[in-house]
Design a protein around this motif. Structure first.
Motif, PDB file in Angstrom:
ATOM      1  N   PHE A   1      52.907  -1.659  37.261  1.00  0.00           N
ATOM      2  CA  PHE A   1      53.975  -2.355  36.535  1.00  0.00           C
ATOM      3  C   PHE A   1      53.742  -2.278  35.032  1.00  0.00           C
ATOM      4  O   PHE A   1      54.685  -2.139  34.254  1.00  0.00           O
ATOM      5  CB  PHE A   1      54.073  -3.818  36.980  1.00  0.00           C
ATOM      6  N   LYS A   2      52.481  -2.376  34.615  1.00  0.00           N
ATOM      7  CA  LYS A   2      52.173  -2.289  33.186  1.00  0.00           C
ATOM      8  C   LYS A   2      52.586  -0.935  32.637  1.00  0.00           C
ATOM      9  O   LYS A   2      53.068  -0.841  31.510  1.00  0.00           O
ATOM     10  CB  LYS A   2      50.683  -2.530  32.936  1.00  0.00           C
ATOM     11  N   ILE A   3      52.404   0.099  33.398  1.00  0.00           N
ATOM     12  CA  ILE A   3      52.746   1.433  32.935  1.00  0.00           C
ATOM     13  C   ILE A   3      54.258   1.651  32.983  1.00  0.00           C
ATOM     14  O   ILE A   3      54.883   2.010  31.978  1.00  0.00           O
ATOM     15  CB  ILE A   3      52.029   2.511  33.784  1.00  0.00           C
ATOM     16  N   ALA A   4      54.866   1.429  34.129  1.00  0.00           N
ATOM     17  CA  ALA A   4      56.279   1.786  34.321  1.00  0.00           C
ATOM     18  C   ALA A   4      57.238   0.767  33.738  1.00  0.00           C
ATOM     19  O   ALA A   4      58.133   1.117  32.973  1.00  0.00           O
ATOM     20  CB  ALA A   4      56.566   1.992  35.810  1.00  0.00           C
ATOM     21  N   ALA A   5      57.076  -0.482  34.076  1.00  0.00           N
ATOM     22  CA  ALA A   5      58.058  -1.493  33.665  1.00  0.00           C
ATOM     23  C   ALA A   5      57.754  -2.071  32.286  1.00  0.00           C
ATOM     24  O   ALA A   5      58.619  -2.099  31.414  1.00  0.00           O
ATOM     25  CB  ALA A   5      58.129  -2.603  34.713  1.00  0.00           C
ATOM     26  N   VAL A   6      56.529  -2.511  32.072  1.00  0.00           N
ATOM     27  CA  VAL A   6      56.187  -3.093  30.778  1.00  0.00           C
ATOM     28  C   VAL A   6      56.226  -2.014  29.691  1.00  0.00           C
ATOM     29  O   VAL A   6      56.710  -2.257  28.582  1.00  0.00           O
ATOM     30  CB  VAL A   6      54.816  -3.807  30.825  1.00  0.00           C
ATOM     31  N   GLY A   7      55.765  -0.826  30.012  1.00  0.00           N
ATOM     32  CA  GLY A   7      55.838   0.278  29.052  1.00  0.00           C
ATOM     33  C   GLY A   7      57.272   0.576  28.642  1.00  0.00           C
ATOM     34  O   GLY A   7      57.566   0.797  27.456  1.00  0.00           O
ATOM     35  N   LEU A   8      58.188   0.572  29.589  1.00  0.00           N
ATOM     36  CA  LEU A   8      59.598   0.794  29.282  1.00  0.00           C
ATOM     37  C   LEU A   8      60.161  -0.351  28.443  1.00  0.00           C
ATOM     38  O   LEU A   8      60.919  -0.119  27.501  1.00  0.00           O
ATOM     39  CB  LEU A   8      60.422   0.960  30.558  1.00  0.00           C
ATOM     40  N   LEU A   9      59.801  -1.572  28.765  1.00  0.00           N
ATOM     41  CA  LEU A   9      60.257  -2.719  27.985  1.00  0.00           C
ATOM     42  C   LEU A   9      59.856  -2.558  26.516  1.00  0.00           C
ATOM     43  O   LEU A   9      60.676  -2.713  25.612  1.00  0.00           O
ATOM     44  CB  LEU A   9      59.678  -4.021  28.550  1.00  0.00           C
TER      45      LEU A   9
ATOM     46  N   TYR B   1      54.484   5.039  48.926  1.00  0.00           N
ATOM     47  CA  TYR B   1      54.573   4.924  47.466  1.00  0.00           C
ATOM     48  C   TYR B   1      55.044   3.517  47.098  1.00  0.00           C
ATOM     49  O   TYR B   1      55.886   3.342  46.225  1.00  0.00           O
ATOM     50  CB  TYR B   1      55.560   5.944  46.897  1.00  0.00           C
ATOM     51  N   SER B   2      54.500   2.512  47.763  1.00  0.00           N
ATOM     52  CA  SER B   2      55.015   1.154  47.594  1.00  0.00           C
ATOM     53  C   SER B   2      54.912   0.658  46.160  1.00  0.00           C
ATOM     54  O   SER B   2      55.853   0.056  45.637  1.00  0.00           O
ATOM     55  CB  SER B   2      54.321   0.188  48.545  1.00  0.00           C
ATOM     56  N   SER B   3      53.825   0.917  45.499  1.00  0.00           N
ATOM     57  CA  SER B   3      53.659   0.457  44.122  1.00  0.00           C
ATOM     58  C   SER B   3      54.635   1.174  43.189  1.00  0.00           C
ATOM     59  O   SER B   3      55.293   0.543  42.362  1.00  0.00           O
ATOM     60  CB  SER B   3      52.216   0.693  43.671  1.00  0.00           C
TER      61      SER B   3
ATOM     62  N   VAL C   1      46.517  -3.035  41.830  1.00  0.00           N
ATOM     63  CA  VAL C   1      47.191  -1.734  41.679  1.00  0.00           C
ATOM     64  C   VAL C   1      48.651  -1.930  41.301  1.00  0.00           C
ATOM     65  O   VAL C   1      49.169  -1.256  40.407  1.00  0.00           O
ATOM     66  CB  VAL C   1      47.055  -0.902  42.980  1.00  0.00           C
ATOM     67  N   LEU C   2      49.318  -2.861  41.965  1.00  0.00           N
ATOM     68  CA  LEU C   2      50.719  -3.130  41.634  1.00  0.00           C
ATOM     69  C   LEU C   2      50.860  -3.591  40.183  1.00  0.00           C
ATOM     70  O   LEU C   2      51.742  -3.139  39.453  1.00  0.00           O
ATOM     71  CB  LEU C   2      51.310  -4.168  42.590  1.00  0.00           C
ATOM     72  N   THR C   3      49.978  -4.480  39.753  1.00  0.00           N
ATOM     73  CA  THR C   3      50.013  -4.962  38.371  1.00  0.00           C
ATOM     74  C   THR C   3      49.785  -3.820  37.390  1.00  0.00           C
ATOM     75  O   THR C   3      50.490  -3.704  36.380  1.00  0.00           O
ATOM     76  CB  THR C   3      48.953  -6.066  38.163  1.00  0.00           C
TER      77      THR C   3
ATOM     78  N   ALA D   1      61.933  -1.962  39.050  1.00  0.00           N
ATOM     79  CA  ALA D   1      61.930  -2.782  37.838  1.00  0.00           C
ATOM     80  C   ALA D   1      62.350  -1.962  36.620  1.00  0.00           C
ATOM     81  O   ALA D   1      63.150  -2.425  35.803  1.00  0.00           O
ATOM     82  CB  ALA D   1      60.545  -3.385  37.621  1.00  0.00           C
ATOM     83  N   SER D   2      61.840  -0.752  36.489  1.00  0.00           N
ATOM     84  CA  SER D   2      62.182   0.052  35.309  1.00  0.00           C
ATOM     85  C   SER D   2      63.654   0.464  35.331  1.00  0.00           C
ATOM     86  O   SER D   2      64.301   0.516  34.278  1.00  0.00           O
ATOM     87  CB  SER D   2      61.262   1.267  35.177  1.00  0.00           C
ATOM     88  N   GLN D   3      64.205   0.708  36.502  1.00  0.00           N
ATOM     89  CA  GLN D   3      65.623   1.065  36.553  1.00  0.00           C
ATOM     90  C   GLN D   3      66.499  -0.149  36.262  1.00  0.00           C
ATOM     91  O   GLN D   3      67.559  -0.017  35.659  1.00  0.00           O
ATOM     92  CB  GLN D   3      65.945   1.741  37.881  1.00  0.00           C
ATOM     93  N   ASN D   4      66.050  -1.326  36.615  1.00  0.00           N
ATOM     94  CA  ASN D   4      66.765  -2.541  36.244  1.00  0.00           C
ATOM     95  C   ASN D   4      66.736  -2.716  34.727  1.00  0.00           C
ATOM     96  O   ASN D   4      67.758  -3.033  34.108  1.00  0.00           O
ATOM     97  CB  ASN D   4      66.143  -3.750  36.948  1.00  0.00           C
ATOM     98  N   LEU D   5      65.596  -2.504  34.112  1.00  0.00           N
ATOM     99  CA  LEU D   5      65.498  -2.586  32.650  1.00  0.00           C
ATOM    100  C   LEU D   5      66.382  -1.542  31.973  1.00  0.00           C
ATOM    101  O   LEU D   5      67.017  -1.818  30.949  1.00  0.00           O
ATOM    102  CB  LEU D   5      64.047  -2.413  32.194  1.00  0.00           C
ATOM    103  N   THR D   6      66.434  -0.348  32.555  1.00  0.00           N
ATOM    104  CA  THR D   6      67.291   0.697  31.997  1.00  0.00           C
ATOM    105  C   THR D   6      68.744   0.251  32.007  1.00  0.00           C
ATOM    106  O   THR D   6      69.480   0.461  31.036  1.00  0.00           O
ATOM    107  CB  THR D   6      67.133   2.014  32.788  1.00  0.00           C
ATOM    108  N   ASP D   7      69.168  -0.374  33.081  1.00  0.00           N
ATOM    109  CA  ASP D   7      70.526  -0.891  33.151  1.00  0.00           C
ATOM    110  C   ASP D   7      70.761  -1.931  32.059  1.00  0.00           C
ATOM    111  O   ASP D   7      71.791  -1.922  31.377  1.00  0.00           O
ATOM    112  CB  ASP D   7      70.786  -1.487  34.536  1.00  0.00           C
ATOM    113  N   GLN D   8      69.814  -2.821  31.870  1.00  0.00           N
ATOM    114  CA  GLN D   8      69.945  -3.832  30.820  1.00  0.00           C
ATOM    115  C   GLN D   8      69.972  -3.192  29.438  1.00  0.00           C
ATOM    116  O   GLN D   8      70.785  -3.569  28.584  1.00  0.00           O
ATOM    117  CB  GLN D   8      68.803  -4.851  30.915  1.00  0.00           C
ATOM    118  N   PHE D   9      69.092  -2.223  29.203  1.00  0.00           N
ATOM    119  CA  PHE D   9      69.081  -1.535  27.906  1.00  0.00           C
ATOM    120  C   PHE D   9      70.397  -0.813  27.655  1.00  0.00           C
ATOM    121  O   PHE D   9      70.890  -0.781  26.536  1.00  0.00           O
ATOM    122  CB  PHE D   9      67.918  -0.551  27.803  1.00  0.00           C
TER     123      PHE D   9
END
Length: 144
Positions: free
Chosen positions: A12-20, A58-60, A7-9, A67-75
């Motif tokens: 992550f594919k939707i929220a973090a990898v999708g944002l990447l 809402y752990s996942s 479930v976590l994976t 992760a997605s907010q970290n990527l947003t900061d990098q972007f």
């Protein structure tokens, strides 16, 4: 914490990898023809405060949002400096809960969110114009 790795994976594919993927795609392929000359393009990434206030129920989602907010900061660092693209992060802090009788149980009526959260990003982008000093004062995170 009964969260499974699967479930976590998946989350992550939707929220973090999708944002990447979206953040990498945007500077190369986004249609910027509708943006008036001299204005910066804008990439908005919705978020919340689960990265700062994680909830075990809402752990996942909490982990994926971190992760997605970290990527947003990098972007926001790379896209702005290298591609003249503004990055905004509207942070909605309450759940959107429909009332059974119609309407909403919280202040988060979707029409109000557009007016109070998203529209200010567009107005701020328009006010910057081509002012390089103005872009330094850009506010990426707006909490509502």
């Amino acid at each position: 914490m009964s969260l499974t790795p699967e479930v976590l994976t998946a989350d992550f594919k939707i929220a973090a990898v999708g944002l990447l993927v979206a953040g990498q795609w945007f500077p190369k392929h986004a249609n910027k023809d509708h943006i008036p000359t001299g204005e910066y393009p804008l990439l908005l990434v919705t978020g919340g405060v689960l990265d700062k206030n994680p909830m075990p129920s809402y752990s996942s989602l909490s982990a994926a949002k971190s992760a997605s907010q970290n990527l947003t900061d990098q972007f926001s660092q790379v896209l702005t400096s290298e591609h003249n693209i503004l990055v905004g992060q509207p942070l909605v802090v309450q759940p959107i809960i429909p009332n059974q009788e119609g309407g909403w149980l919280t202040k988060l009526d979707p029409e109000v969110i557009v007016k109070e959260v998203f529209l200010p990003f567009l107005e701020a982008r328009e006010s910057i114009g081509v002012n390089v000093e103005g872009i330094k004062g850009w506010i990426r995170d707006r909490v509502w």
